[in-house]
Scaffold this motif. Sequence first.
Motif, PDB file in Angstrom:
ATOM      1  N   SER A  64       0.849  -1.197   0.000  1.00  0.00           N
ATOM      2  CA  SER A  64       0.000   0.000   0.000  1.00  0.00           C
ATOM      3  C   SER A  64       0.882   1.243   0.000  1.00  0.00           C
ATOM      4  CB  SER A  64      -0.870   0.054   1.248  1.00  0.00           C
ATOM      5  OG  SER A  64      -1.573  -1.142   1.392  1.00  0.00           O
ATOM      6  N   GLN A  68      -2.371   4.378   6.641  1.00  0.00           N
ATOM      7  CA  GLN A  68      -3.301   3.521   7.384  1.00  0.00           C
ATOM      8  C   GLN A  68      -3.382   2.123   6.763  1.00  0.00           C
ATOM      9  OE1 GLN A  68      -4.089   4.231  10.391  1.00  0.00           O
ATOM     10  NE2 GLN A  68      -3.081   6.201   9.988  1.00  0.00           N
ATOM     11  N   GLU A  69      -3.351   2.078   5.424  1.00  0.00           N
ATOM     12  CA  GLU A  69      -3.378   0.772   4.736  1.00  0.00           C
ATOM     13  C   GLU A  69      -2.093  -0.013   5.013  1.00  0.00           C
ATOM     14  OE1 GLU A  69      -5.854  -0.727   3.014  1.00  0.00           O
ATOM     15  OE2 GLU A  69      -7.063   0.932   3.777  1.00  0.00           O
ATOM     16  N   ILE A  71      -0.290   0.169   7.675  1.00  0.00           N
ATOM     17  CA  ILE A  71      -0.353  -0.308   9.061  1.00  0.00           C
ATOM     18  C   ILE A  71      -1.244  -1.557   9.138  1.00  0.00           C
ATOM     19  CG2 ILE A  71      -1.184   0.293  11.387  1.00  0.00           C
ATOM     20  CD1 ILE A  71      -0.248   3.243  10.664  1.00  0.00           C
ATOM     21  N   LYS A  72      -2.362  -1.513   8.387  1.00  0.00           N
ATOM     22  CA  LYS A  72      -3.267  -2.661   8.351  1.00  0.00           C
ATOM     23  C   LYS A  72      -2.542  -3.905   7.799  1.00  0.00           C
ATOM     24  CE  LYS A  72      -7.646  -3.362   6.342  1.00  0.00           C
ATOM     25  NZ  LYS A  72      -8.633  -2.771   5.450  1.00  0.00           N
ATOM     26  N   GLU A  73      -1.830  -3.700   6.691  1.00  0.00           N
ATOM     27  CA  GLU A  73      -1.072  -4.817   6.099  1.00  0.00           C
ATOM     28  C   GLU A  73      -0.040  -5.349   7.084  1.00  0.00           C
ATOM     29  OE1 GLU A  73       0.837  -4.831   2.157  1.00  0.00           O
ATOM     30  OE2 GLU A  73      -0.246  -2.959   1.841  1.00  0.00           O
ATOM     31  N   LYS A  75      -0.003  -5.254  10.298  1.00  0.00           N
ATOM     32  CA  LYS A  75      -0.581  -5.993  11.425  1.00  0.00           C
ATOM     33  C   LYS A  75      -0.958  -7.415  11.032  1.00  0.00           C
ATOM     34  CE  LYS A  75      -1.873  -2.397  14.523  1.00  0.00           C
ATOM     35  NZ  LYS A  75      -2.906  -1.570  15.094  1.00  0.00           N
ATOM     36  N   GLU A  76      -1.358  -7.600   9.775  1.00  0.00           N
ATOM     37  CA  GLU A  76      -1.653  -8.954   9.286  1.00  0.00           C
ATOM     38  C   GLU A  76      -0.357  -9.756   9.167  1.00  0.00           C
ATOM     39  OE1 GLU A  76      -4.448 -10.794   8.653  1.00  0.00           O
ATOM     40  OE2 GLU A  76      -5.261  -9.112   9.810  1.00  0.00           O
ATOM     41  N   LYS A  79       1.315 -11.182  12.278  1.00  0.00           N
ATOM     42  CA  LYS A  79       0.622 -12.336  12.879  1.00  0.00           C
ATOM     43  C   LYS A  79       1.289 -13.650  12.445  1.00  0.00           C
ATOM     44  CE  LYS A  79      -4.064 -10.422  13.121  1.00  0.00           C
ATOM     45  NZ  LYS A  79      -5.272 -10.334  12.285  1.00  0.00           N
ATOM     46  N   ALA A  97       3.689   5.684   8.719  1.00  0.00           N
ATOM     47  CA  ALA A  97       3.434   4.286   9.096  1.00  0.00           C
ATOM     48  C   ALA A  97       4.568   3.746   9.980  1.00  0.00           C
ATOM     49  CB  ALA A  97       3.278   3.431   7.845  1.00  0.00           C
ATOM     50  N   GLU A 100       4.222   5.050  13.515  1.00  0.00           N
ATOM     51  CA  GLU A 100       3.127   4.417  14.243  1.00  0.00           C
ATOM     52  C   GLU A 100       3.465   2.957  14.588  1.00  0.00           C
ATOM     53  OE1 GLU A 100       0.590   5.631  15.695  1.00  0.00           O
ATOM     54  OE2 GLU A 100      -0.233   3.659  16.284  1.00  0.00           O
ATOM     55  N   GLN A 104       4.050   1.104  18.267  1.00  0.00           N
ATOM     56  CA  GLN A 104       3.329  -0.109  18.689  1.00  0.00           C
ATOM     57  C   GLN A 104       4.261  -1.305  18.893  1.00  0.00           C
ATOM     58  OE1 GLN A 104      -0.179  -1.000  16.366  1.00  0.00           O
ATOM     59  NE2 GLN A 104      -0.631   1.157  16.052  1.00  0.00           N
TER      60      GLN A 104
END
Length: 222
Positions: A64, A68-69, A71-73, A75-76, A79, A97, A100, A104
């Motif tokens: 991305s 925000q996108e 960060i979403k990627e 976080k996946e 995992k 990003a 942030e 975290q």
Amino acid sequence: MKIFLDTSNIDEIKSAYNTGMIDGVTTNPSLIAKEGKDFKEVINEIVEIFKDTKDTSISAEVISTNAQEMIKEAKELVKIHKFIVIKVPIIPEGIIAIKELSNQGIKTNATLCFSANQALLAAKAGATYVSPFLGRLDDIGVSSLDLIKEIRTIYDNFDFKTEILSASIRSVDQVSQVASLGSDIITLPPKIFKEMFKHDLTDKGLAAFLKDWEELQNKLDK
Ligand code: G3P
């Protein structure tokens, strides 16, 4: 200095890992595409190779271009395994990003770094690694070694903890060059990693030692 492998090829990673000299792996969308396999499948296979190591670093890049996108990627991806480091391009959204993700506690690799100012921003944002691309700079006639020197000075001046991860390596000579300039890590295409072991005089010297030894045994057997 840590040595990472810059590839998504599983056989190459296994073979280099078996030397005991590999501390991590970097991938990018082009390297993943070269293997023609699903991104997460490749990352899982790499994780599997390193499963018995205490600590390693496997860079997986977001695709991305919006913070925000990204960060979403990220976080996946984290995992998948604790070894995963999120590779983020140094663009304004990427810096947001990285900051942030760093807040975290997610490790990041600030990639596509071509200037000391970009490296400074990556460090201020809290990147775990910054990846200056040496080969691509040399391709356009800019001294990549001067860039490594400059980043080292800036990071030392301000005690930044971001590690310099020299990338886009085209020749084996660059390994010792960036090591002597204080690059913390280098990421190598498998071919260049293999070249690190080689010297003609080692091969010639070993052949002569073995020949002399065999001649002595033959003499003693008589
Ligand atoms: O890690 C970044 C690296 O893969 C880029 O290398 O050879 O495509 O410039 P290159």
